[in-house]
Design an enzyme around this catalytic site. Structure first.
Site, PDB file in Angstrom:
ATOM      1  N   GLY A  64      -6.130 -21.571 -15.463  1.00  0.00           N
ATOM      2  CA  GLY A  64      -7.550 -21.935 -15.540  1.00  0.00           C
ATOM      3  C   GLY A  64      -8.298 -20.870 -16.309  1.00  0.00           C
ATOM      4  O   GLY A  64      -7.709 -19.886 -16.776  1.00  0.00           O
ATOM      5  N   TYR A  86     -14.389 -14.296 -16.973  1.00  0.00           N
ATOM      6  CA  TYR A  86     -13.934 -13.186 -17.818  1.00  0.00           C
ATOM      7  C   TYR A  86     -12.842 -13.563 -18.801  1.00  0.00           C
ATOM      8  O   TYR A  86     -12.480 -12.770 -19.650  1.00  0.00           O
ATOM      9  CB  TYR A  86     -13.474 -12.023 -16.926  1.00  0.00           C
ATOM     10  CG  TYR A  86     -14.566 -11.577 -15.989  1.00  0.00           C
ATOM     11  CD1 TYR A  86     -15.642 -10.834 -16.453  1.00  0.00           C
ATOM     12  CD2 TYR A  86     -14.541 -11.944 -14.653  1.00  0.00           C
ATOM     13  CE1 TYR A  86     -16.658 -10.458 -15.606  1.00  0.00           C
ATOM     14  CE2 TYR A  86     -15.560 -11.563 -13.798  1.00  0.00           C
ATOM     15  CZ  TYR A  86     -16.619 -10.818 -14.283  1.00  0.00           C
ATOM     16  OH  TYR A  86     -17.623 -10.452 -13.437  1.00  0.00           O
ATOM     17  N   VAL A 129      -9.124 -16.269 -19.707  1.00  0.00           N
ATOM     18  CA  VAL A 129      -8.087 -17.219 -19.265  1.00  0.00           C
ATOM     19  C   VAL A 129      -7.140 -16.546 -18.272  1.00  0.00           C
ATOM     20  O   VAL A 129      -6.872 -15.354 -18.365  1.00  0.00           O
ATOM     21  CB  VAL A 129      -7.296 -17.707 -20.500  1.00  0.00           C
ATOM     22  CG1 VAL A 129      -6.213 -18.694 -20.118  1.00  0.00           C
ATOM     23  CG2 VAL A 129      -8.238 -18.336 -21.508  1.00  0.00           C
ATOM     24  N   VAL A 130      -6.628 -17.343 -17.326  1.00  0.00           N
ATOM     25  CA  VAL A 130      -5.642 -16.827 -16.373  1.00  0.00           C
ATOM     26  C   VAL A 130      -4.336 -17.604 -16.569  1.00  0.00           C
ATOM     27  O   VAL A 130      -4.342 -18.835 -16.611  1.00  0.00           O
ATOM     28  CB  VAL A 130      -6.142 -16.991 -14.917  1.00  0.00           C
ATOM     29  CG1 VAL A 130      -5.112 -16.437 -13.933  1.00  0.00           C
ATOM     30  CG2 VAL A 130      -7.484 -16.289 -14.720  1.00  0.00           C
ATOM     31  N   ASP A 171     -19.483 -10.653  -6.088  1.00  0.00           N
ATOM     32  CA  ASP A 171     -19.372 -12.020  -6.603  1.00  0.00           C
ATOM     33  C   ASP A 171     -18.537 -12.870  -5.645  1.00  0.00           C
ATOM     34  O   ASP A 171     -17.637 -13.599  -6.050  1.00  0.00           O
ATOM     35  CB  ASP A 171     -18.732 -11.983  -8.007  1.00  0.00           C
ATOM     36  CG  ASP A 171     -18.897 -13.313  -8.740  1.00  0.00           C
ATOM     37  OD1 ASP A 171     -19.798 -14.093  -8.374  1.00  0.00           O
ATOM     38  OD2 ASP A 171     -18.104 -13.573  -9.665  1.00  0.00           O
TER      39      ASP A 171
HETATM   40  N1  ATP Z   1      -4.044 -14.380  -8.391  1.00  0.00           N
HETATM   41  C1  ATP Z   1      -4.097 -15.669  -8.765  1.00  0.00           C
HETATM   42  N2  ATP Z   1      -3.091 -16.504  -8.445  1.00  0.00           N
HETATM   43  C2  ATP Z   1      -3.127 -17.806  -8.818  1.00  0.00           C
HETATM   44  N3  ATP Z   1      -4.148 -18.380  -9.470  1.00  0.00           N
HETATM   45  C3  ATP Z   1      -5.181 -17.579  -9.817  1.00  0.00           C
HETATM   46  C4  ATP Z   1      -5.215 -16.196  -9.486  1.00  0.00           C
HETATM   47  N4  ATP Z   1      -6.370 -15.660  -9.939  1.00  0.00           N
HETATM   48  C5  ATP Z   1      -7.028 -16.667 -10.536  1.00  0.00           C
HETATM   49  N5  ATP Z   1      -6.317 -17.817 -10.468  1.00  0.00           N
HETATM   50  C6  ATP Z   1      -6.713 -19.122 -10.992  1.00  0.00           C
HETATM   51  O1  ATP Z   1      -7.077 -19.011 -12.344  1.00  0.00           O
HETATM   52  C7  ATP Z   1      -8.225 -19.791 -12.615  1.00  0.00           C
HETATM   53  C8  ATP Z   1      -9.339 -18.926 -13.200  1.00  0.00           C
HETATM   54  O2  ATP Z   1      -9.661 -17.925 -12.266  1.00  0.00           O
HETATM   55  P1  ATP Z   1     -10.840 -16.904 -12.419  1.00  0.00           P
HETATM   56  O3  ATP Z   1     -10.808 -15.996 -11.236  1.00  0.00           O
HETATM   57  O4  ATP Z   1     -10.778 -16.271 -13.763  1.00  0.00           O
HETATM   58  O5  ATP Z   1     -12.114 -17.802 -12.426  1.00  0.00           O
HETATM   59  P2  ATP Z   1     -12.742 -18.692 -11.298  1.00  0.00           P
HETATM   60  O6  ATP Z   1     -12.468 -18.054  -9.960  1.00  0.00           O
HETATM   61  O7  ATP Z   1     -12.259 -20.094 -11.481  1.00  0.00           O
HETATM   62  O8  ATP Z   1     -14.258 -18.652 -11.661  1.00  0.00           O
HETATM   63  P3  ATP Z   1     -15.204 -17.370 -11.675  1.00  0.00           P
HETATM   64  O9  ATP Z   1     -14.962 -16.667 -12.942  1.00  0.00           O
HETATM   65  O10 ATP Z   1     -16.521 -17.979 -11.586  1.00  0.00           O
HETATM   66  O11 ATP Z   1     -14.848 -16.531 -10.475  1.00  0.00           O
HETATM   67  C9  ATP Z   1      -8.597 -20.467 -11.317  1.00  0.00           C
HETATM   68  O12 ATP Z   1      -8.020 -21.739 -11.279  1.00  0.00           O
HETATM   69  C10 ATP Z   1      -7.964 -19.596 -10.270  1.00  0.00           C
HETATM   70  O13 ATP Z   1      -7.641 -20.286  -9.089  1.00  0.00           O
END
Ligand code: ATP
Length: 415
Positions: A21, A25, A27-28, A136
């Site tokens: 997703g 900040y 892409v993950v 946050d």
């Molecule tokens: N440690 C992790 N393990 C598995 N999935 C993750 C992990 N960290 C983030 N993700 C997934 O990656 C995606 C992007 O996460 P990210 O934390 O960058 O943004 P977000 O939580 O969706 O939004 P925001 O930036 O508003 O917090 C999401 O679907 C999130 O569940």
């Protein structure tokens, strides 16, 4: 299994898999750590205009975050710059609390709610003891592992990379968890901002929908004041000195019980202490953990017994021959946010289920950054609890100019 594509190897050690997703900040990705075989999540942070790359302060912060090791904190395993981006490697987590709250197939018992809240408080207590604020907190930053353990994610990122940018649609939701001192522009604030945000998450667990859905900072304060009454000078003496303070018309607080009809007395008592206006008088995370809510029956559920969304599975050809009714598949990660179509709270999950029959009556939001998807202002429908609605707080004329300037600034935010 097909041989891994070496071109997808990040900085020699990690094998990139699918995109999980995109957040504020960057892409993950899901990835495999070739040294340990462990599945990890890599957050690729655009360094953008920071030409000098990762600066000294950020490096110091990263070092600090790597030292945050607690069962209720998502571990930062590694951090490295690569092709102009900063890569943060975290332990992989299966789902998050937002998915749990939104899943209408999940029944959350009072013991389950207590368990999720307790785990969040434990993670926060650990960080607050080390003088690290989250800043946050929201349900999608509370990740859940395969063993049911809840862990806080994104610790310190807000401080390291600046406050989340409200141009991104998903950051609109962060406003719902923002403490009143931040909404009034406080430049100096403390751990109370995390306690307020967590109170909003607690309320959301009880209601199974976001509690205070403001459409602007001004509207957010209005929503807060309709729920808890306009704060008086005796309740919050420092309020009037905050940079963006504007006076709101006085409205009295409706009984908290009317907003959370199914909550126990202990839950309401803790909630009211977490929702205290004056940050200096707000309960601390440690005090909250010691509150009788956690020692009274029912005791918090064991993490491994907590209900979680069904794992997403790839559809197989054989699935289409099934005689049973089709199951509901979760909508994609970023379109999961839903908002009520009507004004008013339905009171609690059980009641909401009866009234609106689940997802069907919700309006889905998009993620197109157009800003058109903000919900209509949501007010509390007091009549369903047999109560007279309080006046909606308005702003005194003396503050109109100040407010207009603030609203102008808000509307000038680029879409
Ligand atoms: N440690 C992790 N393990 C598995 N999935 C993750 C992990 N960290 C983030 N993700 C997934 O990656 C995606 C992007 O996460 P990210 O934390 O960058 O943004 P977000 O939580 O969706 O939004 P925001 O930036 O508003 O917090 C999401 O679907 C999130 O569940």
């Amino acid at each position: 299994m097909a041989a891994p594509d070496p071109s997808k190897k990040v900085a020699d050690r990690y094998l990139k898999r699918e995109v999980l997703g995109e957040g504020t900040y960057g892409v993950v990705y899901k990835a495999i750590d070739t040294h340990t075989g462990q599945t990890v999540a890599i957050k690729k942070i655009r360094l953008g205009k920071q030409k000098e790359g990762v600066n000294f302060t950020a490096l110091r912060e990263i070092k600090l975050l790597k030292e945050l090791k607690d069962p209720n904190i998502v571990e930062l395993i590694d951090a490295f710059p690569h092709k102009g981006n900063l890569h943060l490697v975290f332990e992989f987590m299966e789902t998050d609390l937002e998915a749990v709250i939104r899943d209408r197939n999940i029944f959350l018992s009072p013991a389950d709610t207590k368990s999720y809240l307790q785990m969040t408080l434990k993670g926060l207590a650990y960080c607050h003891k080390k003088w690290v604020l989250h800043r946050d907190m929201k349900p999608n930053n509370l990740l859940i592992g395969s063993n049911g353990l809840l862990k806080l994610a994104d610790f310190g990122l807000a401080r390291m990379f600046g406050s989340p940018d409200r141009r991104f649609t998903h950051q609109v939701f962060a406003r719902w968890y923002r403490a009143p001192e931040l909404l009034f522009g406080a430049k100096q604030y403390g751990s109370g901002v995390d306690v307020w945000a967590l109170a909003c998450v607690f309320a959301e667990l009880l209601l199974r929908r976001p509690f205070l859905q403001g459409t602007s900072d001004i509207d957010q304060l209005g929503k807060i004041f309709s729920a808890f009454g306009t704060p008086t000078a005796s309740q919050w003496p420092d309020m009037v000195y905050l940079p963006d303070y504007v006076e709101y018309q006085y409205v009295p607080a409706p009984p908290l019980r009317s907003l959370f009809p199914m909550a126990t007395d202990d839950a309401l008592d803790l909630l009211s202490k977490m929702f205290t206006y004056d940050p200096k008088a707000r309960i601390s995370v440690q005090q909250a953990l010691e509150h009788r809510y956690f020692s009274s029956a029912p005791l918090p559920s064991d993490p491994d017994k907590l209900p979680r969304p069904a794992p997403k599975k790839e559809p197989k050809a054989s699935d289409f021959n099934l005689q049973e009714a089709p199951t509901v598949l979760s909508p994609p990660r970023k379109s999961r946010r839903v908002m009520p179509e009507r004004d008013g709270f339905e009171g609690n999950s059980q009641q909401a289920d009866k009234v609106d029959g689940g997802f069907g009556d919700f309006r889905q939001t998009t993620d197109d950054n157009s800003g058109k998807n903000e919900s209509a202002p949501m007010s509390v429908d007091f009549s369903i609890f047999g109560l007279k609605p309080p006046n909606r707080p308005t702003i005194n004329s003396a503050d109109r100019t100040h407010l207009k300037r603030k609203l102008d600034l808000e509307f000038q935010q680029p879409e």
